[in-house]
Design an enzyme around this catalytic site. Sequence first.
Site, PDB file in Angstrom:
ATOM      1  CB  THR A 188      20.477 -26.082 -41.418  1.00  0.00           C
ATOM      2  OG1 THR A 188      20.360 -24.419 -41.398  1.00  0.00           O
ATOM      3  CG2 THR A 188      19.316 -26.931 -41.945  1.00  0.00           C
ATOM      4  CG  ASP A 189      26.795 -23.311 -39.213  1.00  0.00           C
ATOM      5  OD1 ASP A 189      25.733 -22.460 -38.664  1.00  0.00           O
ATOM      6  OD2 ASP A 189      27.865 -23.583 -39.094  1.00  0.00           O
ATOM      7  CD1 TRP A 190      24.799 -17.396 -42.016  1.00  0.00           C
ATOM      8  CD2 TRP A 190      23.973 -16.925 -39.418  1.00  0.00           C
ATOM      9  NE1 TRP A 190      24.596 -16.025 -41.559  1.00  0.00           N
ATOM     10  CE2 TRP A 190      23.605 -15.810 -40.166  1.00  0.00           C
ATOM     11  CE3 TRP A 190      23.945 -17.244 -38.903  1.00  0.00           C
ATOM     12  CZ2 TRP A 190      23.351 -15.012 -39.894  1.00  0.00           C
ATOM     13  CZ3 TRP A 190      23.927 -15.810 -38.035  1.00  0.00           C
ATOM     14  CH2 TRP A 190      23.111 -15.059 -38.595  1.00  0.00           C
ATOM     15  CE1 TYR A 191      20.464 -17.607 -47.262  1.00  0.00           C
ATOM     16  CE2 TYR A 191      21.405 -18.927 -48.564  1.00  0.00           C
ATOM     17  CZ  TYR A 191      20.391 -18.039 -48.029  1.00  0.00           C
ATOM     18  OH  TYR A 191      19.621 -17.345 -49.637  1.00  0.00           O
TER      19      TYR A 191
END
Length: 711
Positions: A255-258
């Site tokens: 996934t991307d950040w958070y």
Amino acid sequence: MRLSKETERKITEMLSEMTVEEKVAQMQQVSYESFRPEVFERFCKLGGGSFLHVLGEEADAIRAQAAQTRMKIPPIFGIDAIHGHSLLNGAVIFPSQLACACSWNPELIEEMGRVTAREVNADGLDWVFSPVLCIGRDTRWGRVDETFGEDPYLVGVLGAAIVKGYEEDGLVAACVKHYIGYGEATGGRDSYDTEVSMRKIREVFLPPFRKAVEAGTSTVMTAYGSVSGVPMTVHGKLLRKVLKEELGFEGFVVTDWYNVGSLRTKQKAVESYRDGVRLAVEAGNDMSMNSYQFYDHAIALAKSGKLSMKYIDEAVRRILRVKFSLGLFDESKKRLPREVIGSAAHVEVNRRLTRESMVLLENNGILPLKAQPKRIAVIGPNADDVRAQYGDWTFFSHPHESPADCMPSGDYYTVLRGVRTVFSESEVVYAKGCDVMEYSDDAMLEEAVALAQSADIVICVIGDCLKQNGESRDRANLELSGRQNELVRRLKETGRPIVTVLVNGKPLCIGEAVRNSDAVIETFNGGDLGGLCAAELIAGKWNPSGKLPISFPRVSAQIPCYYNQYPGWHGDKYMDVEQGNLYDFGYGLSFTSYAYSDVTLSSATAKAGDVLTVSVDVTNTGGMDGYETVQMYYSDRFSSVLTPERQLCGFQKVFIKAGETVRVELPLAVNDLSLVDAWEQTVLEPGVFDIMVGGNLKALKTAELVIESKS
Ligand code: BGC
């Protein structure tokens, strides 16, 4: 990714031995920057699957802790090596992706990937979060500098080339991102919803990812945004069905950040964190970046049977595959010596690529300079600003903003330094003139004008700055900011010749500055050697060959102005702006000229699966040897759904000596002429196609091709 049967068997064996906790730990990536130290420590002890933004020795220490865990699975270390291993001061900083795309040179971009992989590997890391395969069509978006431009074909070819460069020597894994549609968010606002249909996704946004998967990318990153209201993080159709099943992607998805946490906190798509974890894994995400609560929730879900172990096993298998293919389990894993970082051989690749990335936009004949000027005035806010020149994603801006006195430890050239080096016999004087963003005071401007008055020639360096460029830094107004237009106007009034050099992240509305200049050079974010190569170009050390991978509007509200739009009905112009773009995709001048003739196809008729050869004579009709980028477009005369009037389908960069003619042969895969129909099916429709070849969109020569049967 090719793994032996034995390795696959070994992975199966490991999966049968691993506890749920050990498996889920593999699916967790943690960043040094984002957590309290105790959280970070916890994952080091647990044997977290991946760490991010850790450099050199810190990585070794974490690796040593992983070796103490029961399964001894090595972590994979990720880094945003976006244009070179650019978060490390001392590594080679290449031009931004957008600047590199101006070279239209896949071989050199592949080489850039190889150099970056070597430097990242020598620093003890394994995984680069690059390339960006987003399509830069809405130039308000802050991250256009990270793209290869606006065209899916060009983005796909250059993206596949850099993936090959990263991965071929087995030193690092690539990560293509951001899957999918991220660059097209509503209003050009970073991470907002992307309102496009699945037909459009398949027609425009998917092809580059397909090419990157074919080129062997090991990983893919999920975008922040959503497509038609469905958060990408839970988009099972696009992640699991299309990417994994249809494209046959065998690596893992991060996934991307958070992203997982944001499903609840930002997108309000789930009521509980735990639901977000379940949906994200079911949809096809294999690793969670930085939503560290993922770990406990995923374990609880698995133990209660709410998240099927089949998804967890699949995710871990994919992660282990990449770790094995990189040789991370092998203690003698090839690590290059640190001396390769910033080495002369690497700088040389950067030099070739930076030269080819310069685009000459205007020239009234002043360039190349005929004689060495006695006195040169270098003026402008970006003339000596290495931060603006590097652009986003270097140690200046990530993971934290570096202190004001931080400077590159290796050789770098702003335009001022470049001019001083190249014109070593001239007297070079410098004044900033104004700030990029602020309305700076009159004294600054007057000082610059006085210096210009005293010189034989003015090199004026304007553009944008880091605050206007990058993630979350979208712009509604793309006009030159601050007093920059006024500065160029005042310089022009001195009567001195003005060469304007642009140092900027993306296309700006530069019409007024262009009118006040005798020549204009676009460098975008040129990296270490941007200023040197701009000075070399001015001196005529070589012949410029860069072509724009993106269109330039005249005014901000003309956006989007990408070239491959569908035909309109009531005219395609605004009543209050001059018609057309300021500069089109594919445009760029040279110190010589080229003429095209005799476009022929190896066959005037074709069917699905055929590969034709399109030939054309290109003559260098000027007085200087040069590289020309021969561009090939097609148009489907009548089609069941709208299709662009021109769509790039091939290109080749050729060297032609002054006065010589070269017969250029471009392969044309007939399947590339397919469209995505109303039912989302990719079909080649019978009918007449125009195949157009030339050096820019305004001068294309056409041959007719008949497709006989439907595929
Ligand atoms: C960006 C990614 C990047 C990641 C890790 C995110 O904010 O969207 O492109 O790779 O951070 O730094």
